[in-house]
Design an enzyme around this catalytic site. Structure first.
Site, short mmCIF file in Angstrom:
data_model
loop_
_atom_site.label_atom_id
_atom_site.label_comp_id
_atom_site.label_asym_id
_atom_site.label_seq_id
_atom_site.Cartn_x
_atom_site.Cartn_y
_atom_site.Cartn_z
N TYR A 181 -0.69 -0.69 10.29
CA TYR A 181 -1.05 -1.17 9.08
C TYR A 181 0.14 -0.68 8.22
O TYR A 181 0.64 -1.41 7.27
CB TYR A 181 -2.48 -0.57 8.66
CG TYR A 181 -2.78 -0.97 7.21
CD1 TYR A 181 -3.32 -2.10 6.98
CD2 TYR A 181 -2.45 0.11 6.08
CE1 TYR A 181 -3.62 -2.41 5.72
CE2 TYR A 181 -2.75 -0.39 4.88
CZ TYR A 181 -3.38 -1.51 4.65
OH TYR A 181 -3.72 -1.94 3.21
N SER B 180 0.74 -1.20 0.00
CA SER B 180 -0.37 0.02 -0.02
C SER B 180 0.80 1.24 0.13
O SER B 180 2.09 1.21 0.61
CB SER B 180 -0.91 -0.14 1.31
OG SER B 180 -1.47 1.39 1.49
#
Length: 257
Positions: free
Chosen positions: A148, A138
């Site tokens: 994350y 990401s």
């Protein structure tokens, strides 16, 4: 005809990879937690494109789930030519608002599973002298905010390092780093995606098309949109302290509610 194994294959980017690869004539092995949904997707792809589509019910937050996919990747009689490590999720809340057990589950899926499955796949691929791995990370990997982003930074760095170590072996590895993609990701995490500006959204099918093109070109890192490439370029010019504050503010504005 080649065979691709996709984790997290029933929704979002994983499902888009399955559709695109099936349309190109690749056989598929789909891995996810929901058996019924897996079989529905496998049946649909078989009926639409005439490809073989097998399924593996596996929860990559468990050793048993990871081992089940490892075993299939290591089957020399039924080789996997492309692995797409796509399974992943987000936790709702900032650091210390999320239970440590949930943070560790995220690291299990995003890091341990990616390491083990990539290792199982590339060991077999190197023996044959061909194959490819796409590890879905990401753009969050490049911004200092939360577990994350940290886990996706690990995926990105690991993939780039492994690609260098396997250079010349016939095995391609690439980290895919998209921005916001219209999938079930935010809903599953309980995030309010309504605050995200329209210009920041990407289409999953277009992300996959760009990723496969970049993999064919031998790229090790794929950021599949000019807008996000420009954003990452600009971020390199900003001091880390300023970037961290901006990332935290943006996360509170566009992240979990």
């Amino acid at each position: 005809m080649t065979t691709a194994l996709i984790t997290g294959a029933t929704a979002g980017i994983g499902a888009a990879f399955a559709r695109r690869l099936a349309a190109r004539g690749h056989h598929l092995v789909l891995a996810a937690r929901d058996t019924d949904r897996l079989w529905r997707e496998a049946t649909d792809l078989h009926d639409r494109h005439g490809v073989e589509a097998d399924v593996i019910t596996a929860d990559l937050a468990t050793d048993e789930g990871i081992a089940a996919v490892e075993e299939r990747l290591g089957d020399r009689a039924r080789p996997i030519d492309l692995l797409v490590n796509n399974a992943g999720f987000g936790n709702k809340g900032r650091y210390l608002e999320v239970p440590v057990a949930d943070e560790l589950t995220m690291l299990k899926v995003h890091c341990e599973a990616v390491l083990r499955l990539t290792s199982a796949a590339t060991a077999a691929m190197r023996e044959r002298g061909r194959g490819g791995v796409v590890n879905v990370a990401s753009v969050a990997a490049f911004f200092p905010r939360g577990t994350y982003g940290a886990s996706k930074a690990w995926v990105t760095q690991f993939t780039q390092g492994a690609a260098r170590d396997l250079a010349g072996e016939g095995v391609r590895l690439m980290a895919l780093c998209p921005g916001f993609v219209r999938t079930e990701f935010h809903e599953r995490a309980g995030m309010d995606a309504g605050n995200i500006p329209t210009w920041m959204w990407l289409d999953a099918d277009q992300v996959v098309e760009t990723a496969l093109r970049d993999l064919a070109r031998g790229k090790v890192l794929s950021v599949p949109d000019p807008r996000y490439k420009a954003l990452l370029g600009a971020s390199r010019l900003i001091p880390r302290g300023v970037l961290a504050r901006a990332s935290s503010t943006t996360g509170r504005k566009y992240g979990p509610k």
